[in-house]
Design an enzyme around this catalytic site. Structure first.
Site, PDB file in Angstrom:
ATOM      1  N   HIS A 378       0.787  -1.242   0.000  1.00 25.35           N
ATOM      2  CA  HIS A 378       0.000   0.000   0.000  1.00 25.35           C
ATOM      3  C   HIS A 378       0.813   1.283   0.000  1.00 25.35           C
ATOM      4  O   HIS A 378       0.233   2.365  -0.034  1.00 25.35           O
ATOM      5  CB  HIS A 378      -0.934   0.026   1.215  1.00 25.35           C
ATOM      6  CG  HIS A 378      -2.145  -0.838   1.069  1.00 25.35           C
ATOM      7  ND1 HIS A 378      -3.310  -0.382   0.488  1.00 25.35           N
ATOM      8  CD2 HIS A 378      -2.375  -2.120   1.415  1.00 25.35           C
ATOM      9  CE1 HIS A 378      -4.207  -1.364   0.492  1.00 25.35           C
ATOM     10  NE2 HIS A 378      -3.658  -2.424   1.049  1.00 25.35           N
ATOM     11  N   LYS A 569      -8.723  14.233   3.655  1.00 26.39           N
ATOM     12  CA  LYS A 569      -7.862  13.047   3.722  1.00 26.39           C
ATOM     13  C   LYS A 569      -7.007  13.212   4.966  1.00 26.39           C
ATOM     14  O   LYS A 569      -6.991  14.287   5.576  1.00 26.39           O
ATOM     15  CB  LYS A 569      -6.982  12.942   2.461  1.00 26.39           C
ATOM     16  CG  LYS A 569      -6.211  14.229   2.144  1.00 26.39           C
ATOM     17  CD  LYS A 569      -5.473  14.172   0.808  1.00 26.39           C
ATOM     18  CE  LYS A 569      -6.360  14.267  -0.402  1.00 26.39           C
ATOM     19  NZ  LYS A 569      -6.322  13.078  -1.251  1.00 26.39           N
ATOM     20  N   ARG A 570      -6.279  12.167   5.357  1.00 23.99           N
ATOM     21  CA  ARG A 570      -5.376  12.306   6.497  1.00 23.99           C
ATOM     22  C   ARG A 570      -4.386  13.452   6.244  1.00 23.99           C
ATOM     23  O   ARG A 570      -3.991  13.698   5.100  1.00 23.99           O
ATOM     24  CB  ARG A 570      -4.626  10.988   6.749  1.00 23.99           C
ATOM     25  CG  ARG A 570      -5.497   9.910   7.385  1.00 23.99           C
ATOM     26  CD  ARG A 570      -5.966  10.276   8.787  1.00 23.99           C
ATOM     27  NE  ARG A 570      -4.888  10.281   9.743  1.00 23.99           N
ATOM     28  CZ  ARG A 570      -4.705   9.347  10.673  1.00 23.99           C
ATOM     29  NH1 ARG A 570      -5.549   8.345  10.794  1.00 23.99           N
ATOM     30  NH2 ARG A 570      -3.696   9.435  11.516  1.00 23.99           N
ATOM     31  N   LYS A 575       0.794  14.536   1.212  1.00 29.79           N
ATOM     32  CA  LYS A 575      -0.489  14.885   0.592  1.00 29.79           C
ATOM     33  C   LYS A 575      -0.599  16.383   0.299  1.00 29.79           C
ATOM     34  O   LYS A 575      -1.515  16.843  -0.367  1.00 29.79           O
ATOM     35  CB  LYS A 575      -1.652  14.418   1.472  1.00 29.79           C
ATOM     36  CG  LYS A 575      -1.721  12.882   1.581  1.00 29.79           C
ATOM     37  CD  LYS A 575      -2.829  12.435   2.543  1.00 29.79           C
ATOM     38  CE  LYS A 575      -2.821  10.949   2.814  1.00 29.79           C
ATOM     39  NZ  LYS A 575      -3.419  10.153   1.711  1.00 29.79           N
ATOM     40  N   THR A 677      -8.394   6.722  -2.941  1.00 31.23           N
ATOM     41  CA  THR A 677      -9.744   6.254  -3.276  1.00 31.23           C
ATOM     42  C   THR A 677     -10.755   7.381  -3.113  1.00 31.23           C
ATOM     43  O   THR A 677     -11.800   7.383  -3.758  1.00 31.23           O
ATOM     44  CB  THR A 677     -10.151   5.064  -2.397  1.00 31.23           C
ATOM     45  OG1 THR A 677      -9.793   5.338  -1.046  1.00 31.23           O
ATOM     46  CG2 THR A 677      -9.480   3.785  -2.860  1.00 31.23           C
ATOM     47  N   LYS A 681     -14.245   8.725  -5.348  1.00 34.98           N
ATOM     48  CA  LYS A 681     -15.554   9.074  -4.779  1.00 34.98           C
ATOM     49  C   LYS A 681     -16.014  10.436  -5.285  1.00 34.98           C
ATOM     50  O   LYS A 681     -17.183  10.623  -5.655  1.00 34.98           O
ATOM     51  CB  LYS A 681     -15.482   9.052  -3.250  1.00 34.98           C
ATOM     52  CG  LYS A 681     -15.273   7.651  -2.697  1.00 34.98           C
ATOM     53  CD  LYS A 681     -14.794   7.646  -1.246  1.00 34.98           C
ATOM     54  CE  LYS A 681     -14.293   6.245  -0.877  1.00 34.98           C
ATOM     55  NZ  LYS A 681     -13.620   6.207   0.432  1.00 34.98           N
TER      56      LYS A 681
END
Length: 843
Positions: A378, A569-570, A575, A677, A681
Site C-alpha cells: 500500500h 484526507k489524512r 499529501k 480512493t 468518490k
C-alpha cells in the site's frame, strides 16, 4: 402553486431506494413496535430517540439473519473455495442505511417510520461510526467486503474488534485535540458474539526441540473471542461475515503462579491481556515499532488461522467432525489476502501449524503456504515500512523467529545460486536487516511467502517493480501484478447521493449499480440540455443541504453559489495540504490587491486527522485554522473566499461532503500516493479533479480524458530528476513574488499576530528540508487553479466536463477490482446470480 415536497416525499420518489409495498410497510411497523416493546419492557416507559434507533436497527437486522444463515449453509453444501481478507483495519462507518440499500428496504422503512411519526434520517444520525481504521487502507477493506458479497464470493473479513477506534478530533483554539472514541458505549446492534468459537493465542515462552518434534512451551495464553457482523451483498440475498476478534484473559490468568495476597492484583492484571484489543493505533503511513502493536498483529493472525484450518477440516454445515485430514489441498480451498504487511505473521504462523502440529515436511509446508498467501503493498514511503527489531520477536514469538530465520536461509541460498558472489544483493534481499539492531523486514517476508504481490494503482505497481522491490521482481517477475483500487457504488453513490443515482437511472437504467462500466452510456447524453440541467440541479441541492449542515454545526454562513473546493484526507506532508494553503493565501492576497475584480467565489474546505505524535501534521492544521481566522473575518474579502477546517472527518462526514463538492484536491507529490480512493468518490459524485499525475489520478485521466481533469505539476520522472540534481526551495522563493509574499506572511506572524514565530517549523521545513517539493509545483498549481476558476464561470461547460467524469468512472468500482483479485490471484469466479431468499422454496 403546488406545495414544495417535503424531504420524505422527495425520498419516496427515488426508485433506487426500493419499493414500499403495503404488506412490507405494515410488517415493518409491527416488528418495529415489537422490538421497541422489548427494549422498553426492561426498565422504562418513555422511549428515547436512541430506543427508536435500536428498534429500527433490530428490525432491519431481522431481514439479514435468515439470509445470513442460508448463505453460510449454501457455502457448506457447495464447499467453494473461500477467501480470507486479513486486515488490521476495517473502516466501516455506519451500517443501518447501507443495509437498507443492499436489501432494497429503504423506502419501506422510511414509510413505516413516517407512519409511526418518526423521521428516519434523524434515527440514522444516532448510529456511531465503526471507526476501526485510519483512512484509505481500512476503508478499502470495507468496500472490498461489500463487493465480495455482491459478487457472490465465499469471503470472510478478519480483523480486531477495537474497543476504541480512531480518535474523535476536536479543534480547540485552532489545534487538534484527541478524544477517545467510545463507539460501543451504547452497544452495537450489528454484531453477534460467538463464544463457542473462542480460540487460545500464545505469547512469550520458549522453544524445545524434542525427538517428537518442536514444542513452543511455557507460553502466556490470551483468548480470542469472535464477534460476527453480517455483510450483505447488493440485492442478491448473499450475506457474508466479518469476524472481529476481542481479547479475553483466561479464567486462571496470573492465578496459577498464585502468590500470597496476590489474588486481587491477579484479577486486576487481566486488563493487561485484554489491552490487546483495546485501541486502534492511529498512524497512517507511519510505522511505530511498539510491542502492543506486534501483539495485535499476531493476535489476529493466530486466531484467524485456527479458524481457517478448523473450517477447512470440517466442511459440512453444523458439523464439527473432521472431514478433511490432509492439509495438502488447502490452497485449492483457501486463499489468504494480506492487506499490507500488518498480517504478515500469517506466513510463519501457517508454517508453524503445518510443521509443528500437522508434521508436514518443510518443502510440503512451504509449498502450501506460498500457494495460499498473497500480499498487497500500500505504500512506498520508507517510514511506513514495517521493520520489527529481532529482540522484540525473540521475546514475544520465539518459534516464529526461528521459522523466519529458516525461510531467510533458504531464500538467500536460492539467491546466492542465481547470483554467485553478489553479496550486496544478498544484503538487500535478506529478510533480516543488519545494523545497530537487527530487524525483520516484513515486506520481504510477504514477497517471499506469497505467490502474488500487487500494488494498488498502475503507476504504483510500476514503481514497486522498478524501485522498492526491484531485486525481487528480477528474480520472480511472475509474482508481481497490479490491482487498481475501487470503491463500492452502493455506499458512495446510491446511498450518499440518491438524487444523482436517480438522474443516472432515468437515462441508462438501474443496472449500472452492479455493473458500473455502464456509466459510459451517459456519453450519449453529454450534450443533452435536460441531463446537464438535472446534474447541476442535484449538485446545487446537495450544496444547499451541506451549507445548512455547516451553519448548524460550525456556525459559519457560507455562500452556496461559491465553488466548493475540498481536500479531505489524512493530514500528511506528502499529501501537501500546505500547497493548498499557499493557494488560499495567494488568492486572499489577490483579492485584497484588486477588490473590485470579478473573482470566482470559493469556499475552501480542508479536513482530516493528524496522527497524535506527528508534530508537523498538527502544525499544518493550526496553520489552516489560522489562515481561516484572518480570511473569514476580512470585510474586503467578504463571501468571495471562505476557509473552513472540517472537524472530525470520518466516513459519515465524507458521505455528506463528497456529494456537495465541486472541486476535488488530489495534489500529492508524484510517486507518493499509492492510489487514493477519495479521488474516485469525488469523480463519481460529480466533482472535477485538480491533481498531479499520481496514484489512480493517472488512470482517472485516462478513463475520462486528460482534458476533463485539471492535471498539473511534475511527473514521477521530473521528481526523480530533481532528486538527482537537488531541489532548491530558495530558488523558487526568490523567483516567484506571490510565493515569497505568502511565505513571508506565514513567517512574519500575519496569520498568528499573538505569536509571530508560531509556524517557524513549517517555514523552516518548506525552505530547507521539504521532501515533497511543495514550491516546485506551486506555479503550475496556481495557474491550474486559475483555469478552474475560469471554467466555473461557465456552468454549462463545467457540467459537461462533470458528465465526462461520471461516464469515466466505471473502472473505479471495487466490483471490478475484486473480480480481478478473484480471477487473477485467488482462483475464484465471481457471480452475479441471486441465491434464493429465506422465504423462497429451497431448490
Amino acid at each position: 402553486m403546488p406545495k414544495p415536497l417535503t424531504d420524505q416525499e422527495k425520498r419516496k420518489q427515488i426508485s433506487v431506494r426500493g419499493l414500499a409495498g403495503v404488506e412490507n410497510v405494515s410488517d415493518l411497523k409491527t416488528n418495529f413496535n415489537r422490538h421497541l416493546h422489548f427494549t422498553l419492557v426492561k426498565d422504562r416507559n418513555v422511549a428515547t430517540k436512541r430506543d427508536y434507533y435500536f428498534a429500527l436497527a433490530n428490525t432491519v437486522r431481522d431481514h439479514l439473519v435468515g439470509r445470513w444463515i442460508r448463505t453460510q449453509q449454501h457455502y457448506y453444501e457447495k464447499d467453494p473455495k473461500r477467501v480470507y481478507y486479513l486486515s488490521l483495519e476495517f473502516y466501516m462507518g455506519r451500517t443501518l442505511q447501507n443495509t437498507m440499500v443492499n436489501l432494497a428496504l429503504e423506502n419501506a422503512c422510511d414509510e413505516a417510520t413516517y407512519q409511526l411519526g418518526l423521521d428516519m434520517e434523524e434515527l440514522q444520525d444516532i448510529e456511531e461510526d465503526a471507526g476501526l481504521g485510519n483512512g484509505g487502507l481500512g476503508r478499502l477493506a470495507a468496500c472490498f467486503l461489500d463487493s465480495m458479497a455482491s459478487l457472490g464470493l465465499a469471503a470472510y473479513g478478519y480483523g480486531i474488534r477495537y474497543e476504541f477506534g480512531i480518535f474523535n478530533q476536536k479543534i480547540v483554539n485552532g489545534w487538534q485535540v484527541e478524544e477517545a472514541d467510545d463507539w460501543l458505549r451504547y452497544g452495537n446492534p450489528w454484531e453477534k458474539a460467538r463464544p463457542e468459537y473462542m480460540r487460545p493465542v500464545h505469547f512469550y515462552g520458549r522453544v524445545e526441540h524434542t525427538p517428537e518434534g518442536v514444542k513452543w512451551v511455557d507460553t502466556q495464553v490470551v483468548l480470542a473471542l469472535p464477534y460476527d457482523t453480517p455483510v450483505p451483498g447488493y440485492r442478491n440475498n448473499v450475506v457474508n461475515t466479518m469476524r472481529l476478534w476481542s481479547a479475553k484473559a483466561p479464567c486462571d490468568f496470573n492465578l496459577k503462579d498464585f502468590n500470597v495476597g496476590g489474588y486481587i492484583q491477579a484479577v486486576l492484571d487481566r486488563n493487561l491481556a485484554e489491552n490487546i484489543s483495546r485501541v486502534l493505533y492511529p498512524n497512517d503511513n507511519f510505522f511505530e515499532g511498539k510491542e502492543l502493536r506486534l501483539k495485535q498483529e499476531y493476535f489476529v493472525v493466530a486466531a484467524t488461522l485456527q479458524d481457517i484450518v478448523r473450517r477447512f477440516k470440517s466442511s459440512k454445515f453444523g458439523s464439527t467432525e473432521v472431514v478433511r485430514v490432509d492439509l495438502s489441498t488447502l490452497p485449492d480451498k483457501v486463499a489468504i489476502q494480506l492487506n499490507d504487511t500488518h498480517p504478515a505473521l500469517a506466513i510463519p504462523e501457517l508454517m508453524r501449524i503445518l510443521l509443528d502440529t500437522e508434521h508436514q515436511t518443510w518443502e510440503k509446508a512451504w509449498d502450501i503456504v506460498t500457494r495460499t498467501c498473497a500480499y498487497t503493498n500500500h505504500t512506498v514511503l520508507p517510514e511506513a515500512l514495517e521493520r520489527w527489531p529481532i529482540d522484540l520477536f525473540q521475546n514475544l514469538l520465539p518459534r516464529h523467529l526461528e521459522i523466519i530465520f529458516e525461510i531467510n536461509r533458504r531464500h538467500l541460498e536460492r539467491i546466492a545460486n542465481l547470483y554467485p558472489g553478489d553479496h550486496d544483493r544478498l544484503r538487500r534481499m535478506s529478510l533480516v536487516e543488519e545494523g545497530d539492531q537487527k530487524k525483520i523486514n516484513m515486506a520481504h517476508l510477504c514477497i517471499v511467502g506469497s505467490h502474488a504481490v500487487n500494488g494498488v494503482a498502475r503507476i504504483h505497481s510500476d514503481i514497486i517493480k522498478a524501485t522498492l522491490f526491484k531485486d525481487f521482481y528480477e528474480v520472480d517477475p511472475h509474482k508481481f501484478q497490479n490491482k487498481t483500487n475501487g470503491i463500492t457504488p452502493r455506499r458512495w453513490l446510491v446511498m450518499c447521493n440518491p438524487g444523482l443515482a436517480e438522474v443516472i437511472a432515468e437515462r441508462i437504467g438501474e443496472d449500472y449499480i452492479r455493473d458500473l462500466g455502464q456509466l459510459k452510456n451517459l456519453l450519449e447524453f453529454v450534450d443533452d440540455d435536460s441531463l446537464i440541467r438535472d446534474i447541476a440541479k442535484v449538485k446545487q441541492e446537495n450544496k444547499l443541504k451541506f451549507s445548512a449542515y455547516l451553519e448548524e454545526h460550525y456556525k459559519v454562513k457560507i455562500n452556496p453559489n461559491s465553488m466548493f473546493d475540498v481536500q479531505v484526507k489524512r493530514i500528511h506532508e506528502y499529501k501537501r495540504q500546505l500547497l493548498n494553503c499557499l493557494h488560499i493565501i495567494t488568492l486572499y492576497n489577490r483579492i485584497k490587491k484588486e477588490p473590485n475584480k470579478n473573482w470566482t467565489p470559493r469556499t475552501i474546505m480542508i479536513g482530516g486527522k493528524a496522527a497524535p505524535g506527528y508534530h508537523t501534521a498538527k502544525l499544518i492544521i493550526r496553520l489552516i485554522t489560522a489562515v481561516g481566522d484572518i480570511v473569514n473575518h476580512d470585510e474586503v474579502v467578504g463571501d468571495r473566499l471562505k476557509v473552513i477546517f472540517l472537524e472530525n472527518y470520518k466516513v459519515t462526514l465524507a458521505e455528506k461532503i463528497i456529494p456537495a463538492s465541486d472541486l476535488s484536491e488530489q495534489i500529492s507529490t508524484a510517486g507518493t500516493e499509492a492510489s487514493g480512493t477519495g479521488n474516485m468518490k469525488f469523480m463519481l459524485n460529480g466533482a472535477l479533479t485538480i491533481g498531479t499525475m499520481d496514484g489512480a489520478n493517472v488512470e482517472m485521466a485516462e478513463e475520462a480524458g486528460e482534458e476533463n481533469l485539471f492535471i498539473f505539476g511534475m511527473r514521477v520522472d521530473d521528481v526523480d530528476a530533481m532528486d538527482k540534481n537537488g531541489y532548491d526551495a530558495m530558488e523558487y522563493y526568490n523567483r516567484i513574488p506571490e510565493l515569497k509574499l505568502a511565505m513571508d506572511q506565514i513567517a512574519g506572524g500575519y496569520f498568528s499576530p499573538d505569536q509571530h514565530d508560531l509556524f517557524k517549523d513549517i517555514v523552516n521545513m518548506l525552505l530547507h528540508h521539504d521532501r515533497f517539493k511543495v514550491f516546485a509545483d506551486y506555479e503550475a498549481y496556481i495557474k491550474c487553479q486559475d483555469k478552474v476558476s475560469a471554467l466555473y464561470k461557465n456552468p454549462k461547460e463545467w457540467t459537461k466536463m462533470v458528465i465526462h467524469n461520471i461516464a469515466g468512472c466505471g473502472k473505479f468500482s471495487s466490483d471490478r477490482t475484486i473480480s480481478q483479485y478473484a480471477r487473477e490471484i485467488w482462483g475464484m469466479e465471481p457471480s452475479l446470480e441471486r441465491i434464493p431468499a429465506p422465504d423462497d422454496p429451497r431448490q
